[in-house]
Design an enzyme around this catalytic site. Sequence first.
Site, PDB file in Angstrom:
ATOM      1  N   ASP A  78       0.831  -1.202   0.000  1.00 47.48           N
ATOM      2  CA  ASP A  78       0.000   0.000   0.000  1.00 47.48           C
ATOM      3  C   ASP A  78       0.867   1.255   0.000  1.00 47.48           C
ATOM      4  O   ASP A  78       2.040   1.232   0.359  1.00 47.48           O
ATOM      5  CB  ASP A  78      -0.984   0.003   1.170  1.00 47.48           C
ATOM      6  N   GLU A  87      -5.722   3.545   3.681  1.00 47.89           N
ATOM      7  CA  GLU A  87      -6.243   4.171   4.893  1.00 47.89           C
ATOM      8  C   GLU A  87      -7.634   4.771   4.671  1.00 47.89           C
ATOM      9  O   GLU A  87      -8.355   5.038   5.630  1.00 47.89           O
ATOM     10  CB  GLU A  87      -5.285   5.265   5.373  1.00 47.89           C
TER      11      GLU A  87
END
Length: 378
Positions: free
Chosen positions: A70, A129
């Site tokens: 990520d 997130e």
Amino acid sequence: MEAISRFVAIRRDLHQIPELGFQEVKTQHYLLRYIQSLPQERLQVRTWKTGIFVKVNGTSPRKTIGYRADMDGLPIREETGLPYRSTHDGCMHACGHDVHMSIALGVLTHFAHHPIQDDLLFIFQPAEEGPGGAKPMIESEIMQEWKPDMILALHIAPEYPVGTIATKEGLLFANTSELFIDLKGKGGHAAFPHLANDMVVAACALVTQLQSIVARNVDPLDSAVITIGKITGGTVQNVIAERARLEGTIRTLSAAAMQKVKRRIEAIVHGVEVAYECEAAIDYGAMYHQVYNDPELTAEFMKFAAAHGGVNVISCKEAMTGEDFGYMLADIPGFMFWLGVESPYGLHHAKLAPNEEAIDRAIAFLIDYFSWKGNSEV
């Protein structure tokens, strides 16, 4: 001058340019520039929004192994005082995604020079997130074309020493959902509360009532968390607040518990509407699927790690952590594991400073794992 490895240096570069979900423009440019410096004979590179797919064509492929890293940062003002601290005020890689990307680049670099039999697919995913990049990324045409047969990812763990790998078969991370509740009443002068409907009072009552859900509505043998992390309301000290907003998160170990928690939240919020003569609206924001590790692949991975010698493998407990990698695991067999980085400050903390020794050790271990897995018949 401190001597650091190539990929520690890359991590420090990335640490200075954290960007929020789907805003990772500088990050994507940095990654692409590095990837373009590698031998291109076996690489296929495609972009998706601010993310990147990199396929390493194998020598005689039978399957494709996926690896996800990520990319995004968090809206946190860094307090580490490090010389390579964030240059983007109010944004920080406080969840270790800079470490995740540098490890992925290290592994990719090796296999760009030394391809294995099977294909490898490196996925640099934005917006983990929030608002969530995994689900739309896995639904993209690129992923459907290059869909791997198995997939894995790691997440740094400040609580574990460097050299530690921790995971488990089955449920690893919880089902998660954001929670936003807006209340609207009637404002007025602080001296005449009987002529108004105070939303600060309503919000405080609501927070207290929400805590009863876990205690009295969730099976004690199951687990759930409701946290209200932020409350805003009112404009000035002598005016009764017409509006208030609660922001929080829901975490459950089972999907059934998530559904029950939400039903109870909705019932309680409706009760507050009646009791305080106000209007309320609920928004669940981003919702993340549980991270469920494929038992067979996870057991095989843990057996390999235990025999490796360079790492210490631990069977851990499930956590209430949320991770949108769960959407990928819901569609593709695979697993996620914790990587020890021994920091005194935890994830999402403004002073998080992972031990960078973990980067090169993780790269070496993953190169060995992919070489074994991508050249074997298993």
